[in-house]
Write a protein that holds these residues in place. Structure first.
Motif, short mmCIF file in Angstrom:
data_model
loop_
_atom_site.label_atom_id
_atom_site.label_comp_id
_atom_site.label_asym_id
_atom_site.label_seq_id
_atom_site.Cartn_x
_atom_site.Cartn_y
_atom_site.Cartn_z
N LYS A 25 31.28 19.34 34.90
CA LYS A 25 30.11 20.22 35.10
C LYS A 25 29.33 19.79 36.35
O LYS A 25 28.82 20.62 37.10
CB LYS A 25 29.20 20.20 33.86
CG LYS A 25 29.83 20.85 32.62
CD LYS A 25 29.56 22.33 32.52
CE LYS A 25 30.42 23.02 31.48
NZ LYS A 25 29.96 23.02 30.13
N TYR A 39 28.12 31.00 51.28
CA TYR A 39 29.04 31.74 50.42
C TYR A 39 29.17 33.22 50.82
O TYR A 39 30.27 33.75 50.92
CB TYR A 39 28.56 31.62 48.97
CG TYR A 39 29.55 32.11 47.94
CD1 TYR A 39 30.61 31.31 47.53
CD2 TYR A 39 29.43 33.38 47.38
CE1 TYR A 39 31.52 31.75 46.58
CE2 TYR A 39 30.34 33.83 46.43
CZ TYR A 39 31.37 33.01 46.04
OH TYR A 39 32.27 33.45 45.11
N ILE A 45 30.29 38.95 51.76
CA ILE A 45 29.53 39.61 50.70
C ILE A 45 28.31 40.30 51.28
O ILE A 45 27.58 39.72 52.09
CB ILE A 45 29.10 38.58 49.63
CG1 ILE A 45 30.33 38.13 48.83
CG2 ILE A 45 28.01 39.14 48.71
CD1 ILE A 45 30.07 37.05 47.81
N GLY A 82 27.73 33.03 35.68
CA GLY A 82 28.36 32.50 36.91
C GLY A 82 28.19 33.48 38.05
O GLY A 82 29.12 33.79 38.78
N GLY A 84 26.87 33.39 40.91
CA GLY A 84 26.91 33.02 42.32
C GLY A 84 25.71 33.62 43.03
O GLY A 84 24.57 33.54 42.54
N ASP A 105 23.62 31.15 36.51
CA ASP A 105 24.68 30.34 37.09
C ASP A 105 24.37 28.88 36.80
O ASP A 105 23.20 28.51 36.63
CB ASP A 105 24.77 30.57 38.62
CG ASP A 105 26.10 30.11 39.19
OD1 ASP A 105 26.94 30.97 39.51
OD2 ASP A 105 26.33 28.88 39.29
N SER A 107 24.85 26.57 38.92
CA SER A 107 24.41 25.96 40.18
C SER A 107 23.02 26.48 40.57
O SER A 107 22.84 27.68 40.83
CB SER A 107 25.43 26.31 41.27
OG SER A 107 24.81 26.49 42.51
N MET A 110 23.03 28.43 43.87
CA MET A 110 23.51 29.82 43.76
C MET A 110 22.41 30.73 43.20
O MET A 110 22.18 31.84 43.71
CB MET A 110 24.76 29.89 42.87
CG MET A 110 26.02 29.36 43.51
SD MET A 110 26.59 30.40 44.88
CE MET A 110 28.26 29.77 45.13
N ASP A 131 24.36 27.50 31.67
CA ASP A 131 25.77 27.24 31.42
C ASP A 131 26.31 28.38 30.53
O ASP A 131 25.73 28.66 29.48
CB ASP A 131 25.89 25.88 30.69
CG ASP A 131 27.32 25.45 30.48
OD1 ASP A 131 28.23 26.30 30.56
OD2 ASP A 131 27.53 24.25 30.23
N ALA A 132 27.39 29.00 30.96
CA ALA A 132 27.95 30.13 30.20
C ALA A 132 28.44 29.70 28.81
O ALA A 132 28.65 30.55 27.95
CB ALA A 132 29.08 30.78 30.98
N VAL A 150 34.67 33.81 37.46
CA VAL A 150 33.88 32.72 36.88
C VAL A 150 34.57 31.99 35.72
O VAL A 150 34.49 30.77 35.63
CB VAL A 150 32.48 33.23 36.44
CG1 VAL A 150 32.56 34.39 35.49
CG2 VAL A 150 31.69 32.11 35.76
N ILE A 154 35.26 27.56 33.63
CA ILE A 154 34.57 27.16 32.40
C ILE A 154 35.53 26.40 31.48
O ILE A 154 36.59 26.92 31.12
CB ILE A 154 34.01 28.42 31.68
CG1 ILE A 154 32.98 29.09 32.60
CG2 ILE A 154 33.39 28.04 30.34
CD1 ILE A 154 32.44 30.39 32.08
C1 LIG Z 1 33.86 31.45 42.46
S1 LIG Z 1 32.15 31.49 42.14
C2 LIG Z 1 31.91 33.21 41.79
C3 LIG Z 1 30.51 33.64 42.04
C4 LIG Z 1 30.25 35.13 41.87
N1 LIG Z 1 30.48 35.54 40.52
C5 LIG Z 1 31.11 35.92 42.82
O1 LIG Z 1 32.06 36.57 42.39
O2 LIG Z 1 30.84 35.90 44.02
C6 LIG Z 1 32.05 30.79 40.51
C7 LIG Z 1 30.63 30.57 40.02
O3 LIG Z 1 30.68 30.12 38.66
C8 LIG Z 1 29.66 29.15 38.48
N2 LIG Z 1 29.98 28.33 37.30
C9 LIG Z 1 30.90 27.36 37.18
N3 LIG Z 1 30.89 26.86 35.92
C10 LIG Z 1 29.95 27.54 35.23
C11 LIG Z 1 29.47 27.49 33.90
N4 LIG Z 1 29.95 26.64 32.99
N5 LIG Z 1 28.48 28.35 33.55
C12 LIG Z 1 27.97 29.22 34.45
N6 LIG Z 1 28.38 29.30 35.72
C13 LIG Z 1 29.36 28.48 36.12
C14 LIG Z 1 29.65 28.40 39.79
O4 LIG Z 1 28.47 27.67 39.99
C15 LIG Z 1 29.86 29.53 40.79
O5 LIG Z 1 28.67 30.05 41.27
#
Ligand SMILES: C[S@@+](CC[C@H](N)C(=O)[O-])C[C@H]1O[C@@H](n2cnc3c(N)ncnc32)[C@H](O)[C@@H]1O
Length: 325
Positions: A25, A39, A45, A82, A84, A105, A107, A110, A131-132, A150, A154
């Protein structure tokens, strides 16, 4: 990528990479905080018609049916996990698919950028670090939960589906798009690796070096990022197994949808070349070639190949399911 990112986020050090191996994490937070400032530029984007149409097409492709005509919007209150920088849910709002948007998210970097993007669009959006696997929302809160690229980050995907279902209202739907398939990821990684080596070799040839070669510090930074990327990408999915996981979590009306076969075979080398050369060296004609070729191939994948090639050979998988009433 520059060494200084917006929002005060610093690039990962070798010490960060070492700690990240011990705590996944933490790795997610470090890597995605580090990515947050650049990003949107990295993935082109925006929140314009091009991206809004892309997000809407992904959403409806996964759902498998058009938005009901003339009825009240079925997806009024939306949560994105998640999120982003807000690419999926903010563009779904621009496209008129959802109304009230809540972005979450893991982060903080983000979430900050997503909030800023929403503000610039003039949207009143709630953003939370979350956290998801443990969503900080009450049961039965949302009409729709969305996610893009996303769930492969996880650790416990079934737990994340259970959380999505818990916060959905009865009859509400989750829509997850843009996840890597097991086979798609294997060919994309090999293609990407081969292209990276070739790009580095070609751009360092004396006649091309000055115009195309990326400075060594930037290449070193990319290598550190790639090391962390290998830690944060936890899963690839077989579509049938992913559907079984969603059902085990309690979802009904589960459906998977796959996209990009020839488009991914082109897209991965193209993105790798873009990452391997000096910023701006390829110019507008390259960008137009890349986008129009990707669009043409995506159409062939959708209209022709998806009818004859099994789902598991495509690069992206999306999944939807409904909370029982
Ligand atoms: C590849 S990025 C995609 C971001 C956005 N959804 C996009 O498509 O542009 C993956 C995102 O998932 C988030 N992430 C990773 N693990 C997570 C978790 N357990 N819970 C929530 N978000 C998480 C990361 O911080 C990151 O911002």
């Amino acid at each position: 990528m520059s060494a200084e990112h917006e929002g005060g986020v610093t690039p990962a050090s070798e010490e960060d990479v070492r700690r990240a191996y011990e705590d996944n994490k933490l790795a997610q937070v470090l890597y995605h905080d580090w990515e947050s400032g650049t990003y949107d530029a990295k993935w082109a984007i925006d929140f314009d018609e091009r991206c809004a149409t892309y997000a809407k097409d992904r959403f409806l492709g996964v759902v498998g049916e058009p938005l009901p005509a003339g009825e009240a919007l079925p997806y009024r209150r939306a949560l994105e996990i998640g999120a982003g920088t807000g690419f999926f849910s903010l563009n779904l709002r621009v496209a008129g698919v959802v109304d009230e948007v809540h972005v979450t998210d893991l982060s903080p970097g983000m979430v900050e950028v997503a909030r800023r993007n929403a503000q610039e669009l003039g949207f009143d959006v709630e953003g939370r670090v979350a956290d998801a696997e443990h969503l900080p929302y009450d049961d039965d809160t949302f009409d729709v939960v969305v996610g893009h690229a996303v769930i492969h980050h996880i650790p416990d995907v079934e737990l994340a589906f259970r959380e999505m279902l818990r916060v959905l209202k009865p009859g509400g739907r989750f829509v997850i798009a843009g996840e890597p398939t097991r086979i798609g990821h294997a060919y994309a990684r090999r293609l990407g690796h081969a292209t990276w080596i070739a790009t580095k070799a070609i751009t360092h040839l004396p006649p091309l070096r000055e115009r195309y070669a990326r400075p060594k510090e930037e290449l070193d930074e990319s290598s550190r990022a790639a090391a962390l990327e290998a830690v944060v990408d936890l899963h690839t999915f077989d579509p049938a197994e992913l559907a079984a996981t969603a059902r085990a979590a309690g979802a009904t009306e589960v459906r998977t949808h796959t996209e990009e076969l020839t488009a991914a075979l082109l897209g991965w080398p193209v993105r790798t070349i873009e990452a391997g050369v000096k910023e701006g060296a390829l110019g507008m004609r390259w960008a137009m070639f890349a986008f129009s070729s990707w669009k043409r191939l995506s159409l062939i994948d959708e209209k022709v190949l998806s009818r004859v090639v099994p789902q598991k050979f495509f690069y992206n998988v999306g999944i939807t399911g409904v909370k029982p009433r």
